[in-house]
Design a protein around this motif. Structure first.
Motif, PDB file in Angstrom:
ATOM      1  N   LYS A  87       0.832  -1.196   0.000  1.00  8.49           N
ATOM      2  CA  LYS A  87       0.000   0.000   0.000  1.00  8.49           C
ATOM      3  C   LYS A  87       0.869   1.249   0.000  1.00  8.49           C
ATOM      4  N   THR A  88       0.472   2.206  -0.802  1.00 10.37           N
ATOM      5  CA  THR A  88       1.231   3.449  -0.907  1.00 10.37           C
ATOM      6  C   THR A  88       0.832   4.426   0.188  1.00 10.37           C
ATOM      7  N   ILE A  89       1.828   5.040   0.806  1.00 13.26           N
ATOM      8  CA  ILE A  89       1.572   6.117   1.751  1.00 13.26           C
ATOM      9  C   ILE A  89       1.371   7.381   0.932  1.00 13.26           C
ATOM     10  N   LYS A  90       0.199   7.953   1.014  1.00  9.76           N
ATOM     11  CA  LYS A  90      -0.109   9.155   0.251  1.00  9.76           C
ATOM     12  C   LYS A  90      -0.094  10.358   1.185  1.00  9.76           C
ATOM     13  N   ILE A  91       0.723  11.323   0.832  1.00  9.53           N
ATOM     14  CA  ILE A  91       0.855  12.547   1.631  1.00  9.53           C
ATOM     15  C   ILE A  91       0.309  13.721   0.833  1.00  9.53           C
ATOM     16  N   GLY A  92      -0.676  14.396   1.384  1.00  9.26           N
ATOM     17  CA  GLY A  92      -1.227  15.576   0.740  1.00  9.26           C
ATOM     18  C   GLY A  92      -0.507  16.827   1.211  1.00  9.26           C
ATOM     19  N   HIS A  93      -0.308  17.763   0.310  1.00  4.13           N
ATOM     20  CA  HIS A  93       0.412  19.002   0.636  1.00  4.13           C
ATOM     21  C   HIS A  93      -0.372  20.189   0.105  1.00  4.13           C
ATOM     22  N   VAL A  94      -0.569  21.197   0.950  1.00  3.31           N
ATOM     23  CA  VAL A  94      -1.299  22.403   0.546  1.00  3.31           C
ATOM     24  C   VAL A  94      -0.497  23.633   0.928  1.00  3.31           C
ATOM     25  N   SER A  95      -0.344  24.547  -0.031  1.00  2.00           N
ATOM     26  CA  SER A  95       0.332  25.820   0.230  1.00  2.00           C
ATOM     27  C   SER A  95      -0.104  26.822  -0.835  1.00  2.00           C
ATOM     28  N   PRO A  96       0.105  28.119  -0.585  1.00  2.00           N
ATOM     29  CA  PRO A  96      -0.261  29.125  -1.588  1.00  2.00           C
ATOM     30  C   PRO A  96       0.788  29.234  -2.678  1.00  2.00           C
ATOM     31  N   ILE A 145       3.359  11.896  -3.075  1.00  2.00           N
ATOM     32  CA  ILE A 145       3.028  13.225  -2.571  1.00  2.00           C
ATOM     33  C   ILE A 145       2.114  13.929  -3.572  1.00  2.00           C
ATOM     34  N   VAL A 146       0.967  14.369  -3.094  1.00  2.00           N
ATOM     35  CA  VAL A 146       0.007  15.087  -3.939  1.00  2.00           C
ATOM     36  C   VAL A 146      -0.083  16.521  -3.435  1.00  2.00           C
ATOM     37  N   SER A 147       0.362  17.469  -4.249  1.00  2.00           N
ATOM     38  CA  SER A 147       0.418  18.872  -3.838  1.00  2.00           C
ATOM     39  C   SER A 147      -0.707  19.684  -4.467  1.00  2.00           C
ATOM     40  N   LYS A 148      -1.310  20.548  -3.655  1.00  2.00           N
ATOM     41  CA  LYS A 148      -2.409  21.394  -4.117  1.00  2.00           C
ATOM     42  C   LYS A 148      -2.127  22.859  -3.799  1.00  2.00           C
ATOM     43  N   ASP A 149      -2.634  23.749  -4.649  1.00  2.00           N
ATOM     44  CA  ASP A 149      -2.473  25.188  -4.496  1.00  2.00           C
ATOM     45  C   ASP A 149      -3.695  25.760  -3.781  1.00  2.00           C
ATOM     46  N   SER A 150      -3.476  26.434  -2.656  1.00  2.00           N
ATOM     47  CA  SER A 150      -4.585  27.059  -1.935  1.00  2.00           C
ATOM     48  C   SER A 150      -5.036  28.358  -2.597  1.00  2.00           C
ATOM     49  N   GLN A 151      -4.238  28.852  -3.556  1.00  2.00           N
ATOM     50  CA  GLN A 151      -4.533  30.098  -4.270  1.00  2.00           C
ATOM     51  C   GLN A 151      -4.681  31.288  -3.326  1.00  2.00           C
ATOM     52  N   VAL A 154      -5.565  10.538   1.099  1.00  2.00           N
ATOM     53  CA  VAL A 154      -4.224  10.674   1.664  1.00  2.00           C
ATOM     54  C   VAL A 154      -4.201  10.129   3.092  1.00  2.00           C
ATOM     55  N   ASN A 155      -3.038   9.627   3.495  1.00  2.00           N
ATOM     56  CA  ASN A 155      -2.844   9.127   4.854  1.00  2.00           C
ATOM     57  C   ASN A 155      -2.393  10.221   5.804  1.00  2.00           C
ATOM     58  N   LEU A 156      -1.797  11.249   5.233  1.00  2.00           N
ATOM     59  CA  LEU A 156      -1.278  12.369   6.013  1.00  2.00           C
ATOM     60  C   LEU A 156      -1.396  13.612   5.160  1.00  2.00           C
ATOM     61  N   ILE A 157      -1.734  14.745   5.791  1.00  2.00           N
ATOM     62  CA  ILE A 157      -1.806  15.998   5.050  1.00  2.00           C
ATOM     63  C   ILE A 157      -0.940  17.030   5.759  1.00  2.00           C
ATOM     64  N   VAL A 158      -0.159  17.770   4.974  1.00  2.56           N
ATOM     65  CA  VAL A 158       0.697  18.830   5.518  1.00  2.56           C
ATOM     66  C   VAL A 158       0.345  20.135   4.812  1.00  2.56           C
ATOM     67  N   ALA A 159       0.511  21.240   5.514  1.00  7.12           N
ATOM     68  CA  ALA A 159       0.182  22.545   4.934  1.00  7.12           C
ATOM     69  C   ALA A 159       1.056  23.611   5.570  1.00  7.12           C
ATOM     70  N   SER A 160       1.228  24.718   4.854  1.00  8.01           N
ATOM     71  CA  SER A 160       2.073  25.785   5.385  1.00  8.01           C
ATOM     72  C   SER A 160       1.646  27.141   4.863  1.00  8.01           C
ATOM     73  N   ALA A 161       2.086  28.150   5.581  1.00  8.34           N
ATOM     74  CA  ALA A 161       2.012  29.549   5.150  1.00  8.34           C
ATOM     75  C   ALA A 161       0.715  30.252   5.496  1.00  8.34           C
ATOM     76  N   THR A 162       0.745  30.917   6.624  1.00  9.71           N
ATOM     77  CA  THR A 162      -0.307  31.804   7.146  1.00  9.71           C
ATOM     78  C   THR A 162      -1.574  31.046   7.507  1.00  9.71           C
ATOM     79  N   PRO A 163      -2.381  31.596   8.424  1.00 11.36           N
ATOM     80  CA  PRO A 163      -3.622  30.929   8.834  1.00 11.36           C
ATOM     81  C   PRO A 163      -4.608  30.727   7.689  1.00 11.36           C
ATOM     82  N   ASP A 164      -4.486  31.513   6.614  1.00 10.77           N
ATOM     83  CA  ASP A 164      -5.386  31.357   5.477  1.00 10.77           C
ATOM     84  C   ASP A 164      -5.277  29.965   4.863  1.00 10.77           C
ATOM     85  N   THR A 165      -4.118  29.340   5.035  1.00 14.10           N
ATOM     86  CA  THR A 165      -3.928  27.985   4.528  1.00 14.10           C
ATOM     87  C   THR A 165      -3.948  26.955   5.657  1.00 14.10           C
TER      88      THR A 165
END
Length: 208
Positions: free
Chosen positions: A43-52, A90-96, A115-126
């Motif tokens: 099984k693949t470990i899928k990590i979601g990533h969100v940032s602007p 790793i699946v990365s998404k743009d918060s725009q 995703v099994n884990l999600i990471v995000a960064s950059a200001t409370p908006d994200t």
């Protein structure tokens, strides 16, 4: 550190890579690998990533492509846990630069991409809307690059309870205040500083 000992004490690229791989394994194993069935070795470990990556906050995500490439190279052979090796995606998404959009893509990562884990960064908006989605859907989430006060209190956090699925690491406003006060104190001015903050979770925390 300077002088002859500095070079000897500086970790090599291989050392840094080993440390990062071990760090990623430690980070992922408790929260992620326990979700994966014991018999699902492939099984693949899928990590979601969100940032602007676009919008007015895009400066925060400018280096993301470079960093993600480094991380993907490090985990290219997968992560080991309990004698098993798990491929990593790793699946990365743009918060725009939008809190609404950040919540939408976080929901997509959790419900559609599984995703099994999600990471995000950059200001409370994200960080905040992503963490809220993770908390509701019971998916481990780690956020950063946002002072802890607007993250925690901006999400109506209770210090006596905390959160169950969401974790944050970053310095607080007290650290910024101490650093800037020390800088300003050395300047020959009238010691009066003006501040202008937006009426959002970030601005309200800074202006409080």
């Amino acid at each position: 550190m300077t002088g002859p000992t500095a070079k000897a004490d500086r970790p090599t690229a291989l050392d840094r890579r080993s440390v990062m791989v071990r760090g990623l394994g430690i980070l992922a194993a408790p929260a992620v690998l326990r979700i994966i069935p014991a018999n699902a070795q492939s099984k693949t470990i899928k990590i979601g990533h969100v940032s602007p990556r676009t919008g007015p906050l895009a400066g925060f995500g400018e280096a993301d492509g470079f960093i993600l490439d480094q991380v993907k190279a490090i985990v290219a052979k997968g992560l080991e846990s309990g004698g098993k090796t798990f491929p990593v995606e790793i699946v990365s998404k743009d918060s725009q630069s939008s809190g609404t959009r950040a919540a939408e893509v976080a929901s997509e990562l959790i419900l559609r991409d599984k995703v099994n884990l999600i990471v995000a960064s950059a200001t409370p908006d994200t960080t905040n809307p992503v963490a809220d989605q993770a908390e509701v859907n019971e998916v481990p989430c780690i956020t950063t690059n946002c002072p802890w006060q607007p993250y925690f209190f901006g999400r109506n956090g209770d210090p006596k309870k905390g959160f169950t699925w969401t974790y944050h690491f970053f310095w607080g406003l007290e650290d910024v205040i101490a650093a800037f006060l020390a800088l300003w104190d050395g300047q020959p001015t009238n010691k009066v500083v003006g501040g202008l903050f937006p009426n959002d979770a970030d601005g309200n925390a800074w202006g409080d």
